[in-house]
Motif scaffolding. Structure first.
Motif, PDB file in Angstrom:
ATOM      1  N   LYS A 142      10.513  17.247  97.228  1.00 49.65           N
ATOM      2  CA  LYS A 142      10.468  15.942  97.887  1.00 49.65           C
ATOM      3  C   LYS A 142       9.305  15.099  97.350  1.00 49.65           C
ATOM      4  N   THR A 143       8.191  15.762  97.054  1.00 53.49           N
ATOM      5  CA  THR A 143       7.033  15.045  96.507  1.00 53.49           C
ATOM      6  C   THR A 143       7.327  14.544  95.105  1.00 53.49           C
ATOM      7  N   VAL A 144       8.030  15.367  94.315  1.00 49.27           N
ATOM      8  CA  VAL A 144       8.415  14.946  92.970  1.00 49.27           C
ATOM      9  C   VAL A 144       9.298  13.706  93.041  1.00 49.27           C
ATOM     10  N   LYS A 145      10.258  13.700  93.959  1.00 51.01           N
ATOM     11  CA  LYS A 145      11.136  12.542  94.116  1.00 51.01           C
ATOM     12  C   LYS A 145      10.338  11.299  94.480  1.00 51.01           C
ATOM     13  N   HIS A 146       9.315  11.462  95.314  1.00 54.06           N
ATOM     14  CA  HIS A 146       8.464  10.327  95.693  1.00 54.06           C
ATOM     15  C   HIS A 146       7.741   9.772  94.467  1.00 54.06           C
ATOM     16  N   TYR A 147       7.195  10.672  93.652  1.00 61.71           N
ATOM     17  CA  TYR A 147       6.512  10.228  92.429  1.00 61.71           C
ATOM     18  C   TYR A 147       7.484   9.500  91.495  1.00 61.71           C
ATOM     19  N   LEU A 148       8.704  10.025  91.376  1.00 61.78           N
ATOM     20  CA  LEU A 148       9.685   9.391  90.498  1.00 61.78           C
ATOM     21  C   LEU A 148      10.019   7.977  90.963  1.00 61.78           C
ATOM     22  N   THR A 149      10.139   7.792  92.257  1.00 61.79           N
ATOM     23  CA  THR A 149      10.406   6.449  92.777  1.00 61.79           C
ATOM     24  C   THR A 149       9.306   5.486  92.358  1.00 61.79           C
ATOM     25  N   LYS A 150       8.055   5.911  92.483  1.00 62.38           N
ATOM     26  CA  LYS A 150       6.921   5.072  92.086  1.00 62.38           C
ATOM     27  C   LYS A 150       6.924   4.810  90.584  1.00 62.38           C
ATOM     28  N   ILE A 151       7.235   5.848  89.801  1.00 64.05           N
ATOM     29  CA  ILE A 151       7.260   5.712  88.339  1.00 64.05           C
ATOM     30  C   ILE A 151       8.335   4.722  87.913  1.00 64.05           C
ATOM     31  N   PHE A 152       9.532   4.848  88.479  1.00 63.12           N
ATOM     32  CA  PHE A 152      10.626   3.941  88.117  1.00 63.12           C
ATOM     33  C   PHE A 152      10.263   2.500  88.452  1.00 63.12           C
ATOM     34  N   GLU A 153       9.608   2.292  89.588  1.00 59.51           N
ATOM     35  CA  GLU A 153       9.203   0.941  89.975  1.00 59.51           C
ATOM     36  C   GLU A 153       8.189   0.369  88.987  1.00 59.51           C
ATOM     37  N   LYS A 154       7.203   1.179  88.612  1.00 64.01           N
ATOM     38  CA  LYS A 154       6.147   0.697  87.725  1.00 64.01           C
ATOM     39  C   LYS A 154       6.650   0.445  86.308  1.00 64.01           C
ATOM     40  N   LEU A 155       7.558   1.296  85.840  1.00 63.30           N
ATOM     41  CA  LEU A 155       8.073   1.146  84.472  1.00 63.30           C
ATOM     42  C   LEU A 155       9.286   0.228  84.414  1.00 63.30           C
ATOM     43  N   GLN A 156       9.797  -0.161  85.578  1.00 61.63           N
ATOM     44  CA  GLN A 156      10.954  -1.037  85.671  1.00 61.63           C
ATOM     45  C   GLN A 156      12.177  -0.444  84.963  1.00 61.63           C
ATOM     46  N   ARG A 176      16.041   8.434  85.699  1.00 65.63           N
ATOM     47  CA  ARG A 176      15.298   9.337  84.824  1.00 65.63           C
ATOM     48  C   ARG A 176      15.803   9.276  83.381  1.00 65.63           C
ATOM     49  N   VAL A 177      17.081   8.937  83.189  1.00 64.75           N
ATOM     50  CA  VAL A 177      17.588   8.819  81.824  1.00 64.75           C
ATOM     51  C   VAL A 177      16.891   7.679  81.095  1.00 64.75           C
ATOM     52  N   GLU A 178      16.811   6.520  81.739  1.00 68.08           N
ATOM     53  CA  GLU A 178      16.140   5.386  81.106  1.00 68.08           C
ATOM     54  C   GLU A 178      14.648   5.649  80.952  1.00 68.08           C
ATOM     55  N   ALA A 179      14.051   6.392  81.886  1.00 70.73           N
ATOM     56  CA  ALA A 179      12.644   6.739  81.760  1.00 70.73           C
ATOM     57  C   ALA A 179      12.413   7.618  80.527  1.00 70.73           C
ATOM     58  N   ALA A 180      13.301   8.605  80.318  1.00 72.43           N
ATOM     59  CA  ALA A 180      13.174   9.482  79.158  1.00 72.43           C
ATOM     60  C   ALA A 180      13.393   8.714  77.859  1.00 72.43           C
ATOM     61  N   LEU A 181      14.356   7.795  77.864  1.00 72.07           N
ATOM     62  CA  LEU A 181      14.596   6.983  76.670  1.00 72.07           C
ATOM     63  C   LEU A 181      13.426   6.056  76.397  1.00 72.07           C
ATOM     64  N   LEU A 182      12.816   5.552  77.451  1.00 74.25           N
ATOM     65  CA  LEU A 182      11.629   4.722  77.285  1.00 74.25           C
ATOM     66  C   LEU A 182      10.512   5.510  76.608  1.00 74.25           C
ATOM     67  N   ALA A 183      10.367   6.771  76.985  1.00 68.29           N
ATOM     68  CA  ALA A 183       9.355   7.622  76.360  1.00 68.29           C
ATOM     69  C   ALA A 183       9.627   7.779  74.873  1.00 68.29           C
ATOM     70  N   LYS A 184      10.923   7.898  74.504  1.00 68.30           N
ATOM     71  CA  LYS A 184      11.257   8.043  73.084  1.00 68.30           C
ATOM     72  C   LYS A 184      10.980   6.754  72.325  1.00 68.30           C
ATOM     73  N   VAL A 185      11.258   5.618  72.950  1.00 71.05           N
ATOM     74  CA  VAL A 185      10.959   4.347  72.291  1.00 71.05           C
ATOM     75  C   VAL A 185       9.477   4.252  71.993  1.00 71.05           C
ATOM     76  N   MET A 186       8.665   4.632  72.966  1.00 71.68           N
ATOM     77  CA  MET A 186       7.215   4.568  72.781  1.00 71.68           C
ATOM     78  C   MET A 186       6.744   5.523  71.694  1.00 71.68           C
ATOM     79  N   ALA A 187       7.365   6.716  71.666  1.00 71.83           N
ATOM     80  CA  ALA A 187       6.978   7.703  70.657  1.00 71.83           C
ATOM     81  C   ALA A 187       7.374   7.260  69.262  1.00 71.83           C
ATOM     82  N   ASP A 188       8.440   6.462  69.146  1.00 69.75           N
ATOM     83  CA  ASP A 188       8.945   6.032  67.844  1.00 69.75           C
ATOM     84  C   ASP A 188       8.247   4.787  67.304  1.00 69.75           C
ATOM     85  N   SER A 189       7.327   4.233  68.064  1.00 68.23           N
ATOM     86  CA  SER A 189       6.678   2.996  67.618  1.00 68.23           C
ATOM     87  C   SER A 189       5.174   3.108  67.749  1.00 68.23           C
ATOM     88  N   THR A 190       4.458   2.468  66.871  1.00 69.80           N
ATOM     89  CA  THR A 190       3.000   2.461  66.951  1.00 69.80           C
ATOM     90  C   THR A 190       2.529   1.546  68.060  1.00 69.80           C
TER      91      THR A 190
END
Length: 256
Positions: free
Chosen positions: A193-207, A211-225
């Protein structure tokens, strides 16, 4: 690693036999076959069809057709039971992003288009057997293009992770690695339940929406300087990746 044990569930016998042949040639052990959601559940529980000569064996990976009789989601709901160890790779004819989000939310570890070549299919199975996730690069590239463009528009700073707390950053990193909520909770000693709470906050902050879009966002960041990619540079990045994927999947490589 030990020989990977795989079960193949697809209601088209010719396609299923072709997949079994590719897996066997790659040195994997096909421990069962099926054609329905009920078969998939039985295989995940180690109850192999009567046609097999093997003793009861639980597969490491279950390859599951997205449109099997009885429903892919129904099978995933049962196979997602934490007491079962099999990881699921969903095979599909179409790159449906909504379906991708749904099956990943139900616990699938991978999503692969049926049009891929044998080399990529083997790579996907091996990745999932090792505990990683896998999405067909052609589909991932299109989703990354949209996710990256969206983030570039919405974020006015080069580092959109700046607003995440230390704990949120830890959770985000594990989401990007493909871990599910229960696994993240075990790693960080947190209640689900705590993990789900953190995910809600993360999704809001990263817009991002999930979790799929969050993971893809991480790949975009890793692929660019720099995360704040210019549109021209981002299109070039996606086009280059798509070109590499196209070359890979069009080659009929001998599977070792």
């Amino acid at each position: 690693m030990d020989k990977v044990r795989v079960a193949v569930v697809d209601d088209h016998p010719l396609f299923r036999q072709g997949v079994v042949h590719v897996l066997t040639c790659a040195g994997m052990e096909v421990v069962g076959e099926g054609a329905s959601a009920a078969d998939a559940i039985a295989l995940a529980q180690g109850r192999l069809p009567a046609v097999t000569t093997l003793d009861s064996i639980t597969p490491d990976v279950i390859m599951l057709d997205a449109n099997i009789p009885g429903g892919c989601v129904a099978a995933l709901r049962a196979i997602g039971d934490p007491r079962l160890v099999a990881r699921v790779l969903v095979l599909t004819m179409t790159g449906d992003e909504e379906q991708l989000r749904q099956v990943l939310a139900m616990g699938a570890r991978g999503y692969v288009l049926k049009g891929v070549g044998g080399h990529e299919l083997i790579a996907a199975v091996r990745a999932i057997a090792c505990g990683d996730g896998y999405i067909s690069p052609t589909l991932a590239a299109s989703m990354m293009a949209r996710t990256g463009a969206m983030a570039a528009v919405r974020s006015s700073r080069p580092d959109p992770l700046a607003d995440l707390t230390h704990r949120e950053s830890q959770v985000f990193t594990l989401v990007a690695q493909g871990l599910q909520n229960k696994e993240i909770g075990r790693r960080l000693d947190l209640a689900e339940k705590t993990v789900k709470h953190y995910l809600t906050k993360i999704f809001e902050k990263l817009q991002v929406r999930n979790r799929v879009e969050a993971a893809l966002l991480a790949k975009v960041m890793a692929d660019s300087t720099s995360f704040a990619l210019q549109p021209e540079r981002h299109r070039q990045l996606v086009d280059d990746r798509a070109g590499r994927v196209s070359n890979l999947t069009q080659r009929l490589m001998a599977v070792r």
